[in-house]
Design a protein around this motif. Structure first.
Motif, short mmCIF file in Angstrom:
data_model
loop_
_atom_site.label_atom_id
_atom_site.label_comp_id
_atom_site.label_asym_id
_atom_site.label_seq_id
_atom_site.Cartn_x
_atom_site.Cartn_y
_atom_site.Cartn_z
N LYS A 586 56.73 39.92 2.49
CA LYS A 586 57.19 40.92 3.46
C LYS A 586 57.31 40.29 4.83
O LYS A 586 56.65 39.30 5.13
CB LYS A 586 56.20 42.07 3.52
N THR A 587 58.12 40.95 5.65
CA THR A 587 58.16 40.53 7.05
C THR A 587 56.90 41.08 7.72
O THR A 587 56.21 41.93 7.15
CB THR A 587 59.38 41.13 7.79
N ARG A 588 56.68 40.64 8.94
CA ARG A 588 55.47 41.12 9.62
C ARG A 588 55.52 42.62 9.84
O ARG A 588 54.51 43.28 9.97
CB ARG A 588 55.27 40.38 10.94
N SER A 589 56.73 43.17 9.85
CA SER A 589 56.82 44.63 10.04
C SER A 589 56.79 45.37 8.70
O SER A 589 57.01 46.57 8.64
CB SER A 589 58.08 44.98 10.82
N LYS A 591 58.73 44.83 5.80
CA LYS A 591 59.95 44.93 5.00
C LYS A 591 59.94 43.87 3.90
O LYS A 591 59.67 42.69 4.18
CB LYS A 591 61.16 44.67 5.92
N LEU A 593 61.06 41.05 1.56
CA LEU A 593 62.09 40.00 1.76
C LEU A 593 62.86 39.76 0.46
O LEU A 593 62.70 38.73 -0.20
CB LEU A 593 61.41 38.71 2.23
N PRO A 609 60.96 32.10 5.63
CA PRO A 609 61.46 32.80 6.82
C PRO A 609 60.39 32.86 7.90
O PRO A 609 59.20 33.03 7.58
CB PRO A 609 61.80 34.20 6.30
N THR A 611 59.74 35.13 9.83
CA THR A 611 59.13 36.45 10.01
C THR A 611 58.11 36.80 8.93
O THR A 611 57.52 37.86 8.96
CB THR A 611 60.22 37.52 9.96
N ILE A 612 57.94 35.93 7.95
CA ILE A 612 57.10 36.31 6.80
C ILE A 612 55.62 36.41 7.19
O ILE A 612 55.13 35.63 8.01
CB ILE A 612 57.31 35.31 5.63
N ASP A 613 54.94 37.42 6.58
CA ASP A 613 53.54 37.61 6.97
C ASP A 613 52.60 36.62 6.28
O ASP A 613 51.59 36.23 6.83
CB ASP A 613 53.09 39.06 6.72
#
Ligand code: COA
Ligand code: AMP
Length: 637
Positions: A586-589, A591, A593, A609, A611-613
């Motif tokens: 997931k992205t940090r928010s 979502k 991926l 990516p 943005t990945i958590d």
């Protein structure tokens, strides 16, 4: 493209003076009253074509030809290897059948504007039902017979029909599928109450009729034939539901006027047909190809259309398409590339072709998904006719890009959808709406106004129409496909930019599958992605996170989820593979991926990516995909 003077001037005229260009095309349609306004605005302040013209689409398909003295010419050939039947209808016979069934519906109180759901297999009565609705101004909504009851129910709830038309069964290869239990289940799930259901009894399996069911044949016997009801250009002809990015299907609305003009134009400009020729689209009336090119367009053009009930293989063999072309002297043939991949798999050297005289064939059109170059070259090698890949969508109802065979044929480029069709001002845009240079891939958008025939709205949900199509790129229609132009002006469509996937020429929403999978009591979270497949183009695969304490192994959960998706959406979704993972990337928010998972499945690697958590999850996903042998089956280019 310097030499393409005729195509270029026609294309330019259609873009520089849309109203003038389409006024000219509209003159080829026999209106009851020619439109005074060619391009105006509708009540949603959207572009509207021919809104005040008066016409009837069934009249254009049938009566017009009878009135012109062509009543004895063949309108429709029903060729059904699965039942061993070939039946021919002349324009006069088909007109009479349509008028009779239209009269039967009038007898039930169906009026202009009422919705009628058609859930039928590939039999002539499906086309008769569609044209009968058109005749009385009722709005048909055909639901593909492979859809499970829940999907049928969601369409019933959205379209709110007064009547449902069905048959007792469909036939899949040698399997008889009873439709009535599926319809009954859908009616029991749906919130909307359908007043009556008309059932066509087929000898392979008779349905038991309930209190609100009527027998098709008995109803027709007592009916008084109905005449053609004049409708306005902007009155809806049909609603056809298609998959979007969310679970809820979108009701694509088609108006009568733009549809008649666009399809009439397409039959000459793109397919280069003349009245009396045989045009065959091997698809299903449940899809847009079936609406446009099995039922309406060939009949508008005075061609003979073929309604084929069978598959490209095993009905009885991989030579069945060549047999139909030879038997009925087909001039122009149109089907999905996946059908040819199925034939090629069974008969790699096309040896069955030698048994048939297919010399009537002038051109072959393919659409529904990108034709992989290997299939394209196989077709070119074995059939000595031009092979044309052309690109379109349920939303447009006709081709956006094609080889304009009737204007000026170009040599098709393998892997490309060829050139923009007149009326479509295609632009490649960046995410911030900037036109991209030649060769660069971006969102494929069409500058407004869209040409006639394209959807004016989504049924009962104009906001969804705006959100899905017009708001993403102001001033443009967002197609949902990504692609690029090459230096010669050929368009390459490289795949969807959203969560829609294309499985054996069937459009499906991964979001919808996720919603179904997530309903399983053991599933905490899931992601469904489309992965390359050598036969079907793409197939869905699911990654699931199980709830704590669930004691099912991967094969057990796979079997259960596969059964649920077959039961809730349909077997044609080809949802067969599942991998269990401990988390989803997931992205940090928060979502998921999906794109990263898809890249891993297709290429076996992925860049992490930014943005990945939790980057470590990608390694686990990669191992899970490998363990379950998901992906890397089809390079697709
Ligand atoms: N009713 C019930 N079940 C159906 C169905 C229908 N109308 N259509 C497909 N199914 C079932 C099949 O029987 C199969 O079931 P199984 O898993 O129990 O064997 C399953 O759904 C998968 O179907 P599909 O992927 O379509 O494979 P297929 O072997 O039945 O057919 C093709 C292969 C290529 C012939 C078929 O996919 C096809 O015609 N695709 C083109 C679609 C099209 O015309 N698109 C429009 C663009 S031109
Ligand atoms: P449908 O609405 O079912 O006709 O599916 C439309 C989608 O199928 C398009 O948005 C494309 O993603 C895909 N598609 C159809 N025809 C082609 C084609 N010739 N080349 C590439 N993609 C295609």
């Amino acid at each position: 493209m310097a030499h393409l003077s005729r195509y270029r001037s026609e294309y330019r005229r259609s873009i520089d003076d849309p109203a003038g260009f389409w006024r000219e095309q509209a003159q080829r349609v026999e209106w009851f009253e020619f439109p005074r306004t060619i391009l105006g605005r509708d009540s949603n302040d959207n572009d509207a074509w021919f809104a005040d013209g008066v016409l009837n689409s069934a009249y254009l398909a049938l009566d017009r030809h009878v009135d012109a003295g062509r009543g004895a010419a063949t309108a429709l050939i029903y060729d059904s290897p699965v039942t061993g039947t070939v039946t021919r209808y002349s324009f006069a016979e088909l007109r009479d059948e349509v008028a009779q069934f239209a009269g039967a519906m009038v007898g039930l109180g169906i009026e202009k504007g009422d919705r009628v759901i058609i859930y039928m297999p590939m039999i002539p009565e499906a086309a008769i039902a569609m044209l009968a609705c058109a005749r009385i101004g009722a709005i048909h909504s055909v639901v593909f017979g492979g859809f499970a009851p829940r999907e049928l129910a969601s369409r019933i709830d959205d379209a709110a029909p007064r009547l449902l038309l069905t048959a007792s069964c469909g036939i899949e290869f040698d399997r008889v599928i009873a439709y009535k239990p599926l319809v009954d289940e859908a009616l029991s799930i749906s919130r909307h109450n359908v007043e009556q259901c008309v059932v066509l009894q087929r000898p392979q399996c008779e349905a038991e009729l309930g209190a609100t069911d009527l027998d098709w044949a008995a109803l027709c016997r007592d009916a008084v034939p109905a005449g053609c009801v004049p409708v306005s250009g902007s009155d809806p002809l049909y609603i056809l539901y298609t998959s979007g990015t969310t679970g809820k299907p979108k009701g694509v609305v088609r108006d009568n006027g733009g549809h008649a003009v666009a399809l009439t134009y397409s039959m000459s400009a793109i397919y280069d047909t003349s009245p009396g020729e045989v045009f065959w689209a091997a698809s299903d009336v449940g899809w847009v190809v079936g609406h446009s090119y099995i039922v309406y367009a060939p009949l508008f053009a005075g061609c003979t259309t073929i309604l084929f009930e069978g598959k490209p293989v095993r009905t009885p063999d991989a030579g069945t398409f060549w047999r139909v072309i030879a038997d009925h002297k087909v001039s122009v043939f149109f089907t999905a590339p996946t059908a040819f991949r199925a034939i090629r798999k069974e008969d790699p050297e096309a040896s069955l072709l030698a048994s048939y005289d297919v010399s009537s064939l002038r051109s072959l059109f393919v659409a529904g998904e990108r034709t992989d170059p290997a299939t394209f070259l196989w077709l070119e090698t074995h059939l000595s006719v031009p092979v044309v890949d052309h690109w379109w969508q349920t939303e447009t109802g006709w081709a956006i890009a094609a080889n304009p065979m009737g204007i000026e044929a170009v040599s098709s480029k393998p892997g490309s959808a060829n050139l923009p069709v007149p009326g479509y001002d295609i632009c490649i845009l960046s995410l911030d709406h900037e036109p991209l240079p030649v060769g660069e891939q971006g969102d494929v958008a069409v500058r407004r106004p869209l040409p006639p025939g394209c959807l004016p709205t989504v049924w009962c949900d104009h906001e969804r129409f705006l959100d899905a199509y017009l708001r993403p790129h102001p001033g443009y229609y967002q197609t949902g496909d990504g692609g690029f132009f090459d230096e010669e002006g050929y368009l390459f469509i490289m795949g969807r930019t959203d969560d829609v996937i294309n499985v054996a020429g069937h459009r499906l929403s991964t979001g919808e599958m996720e919603a179904v999978v997530a309903e399983h009591a053991a599933v905490a979270e899931c992601a469904v992605i489309g992965i390359g497949d050598a036969d079907k183009g793409q197939v869905p695969a699911g990654l699931v996170v199980l709830k704590d304490g669930v004691n099912l192994d991967e094969n057990e959960i796979q079997a259960e989820l596969v059964a649920i998706v077959r039961g809730q959406i349909g077997a044609f979704a080809n949802f067969r593979r599942i991998a269990v993972v401990s988390r989803l990337p997931k992205t940090r928010s928060g979502k998921i991926l999906r794109r990263s998972i898809r890249t891993m499945a297709d290429r076996g690697d992925v860049e992490t990516p930014a943005t990945i958590d939790d980057p470590a999850i990608l390694d686990e996903i990669q191992a899970a995909l490998a363990r379950r042998q998901i992906g890397l089956a089809f390079a697709g280019s």
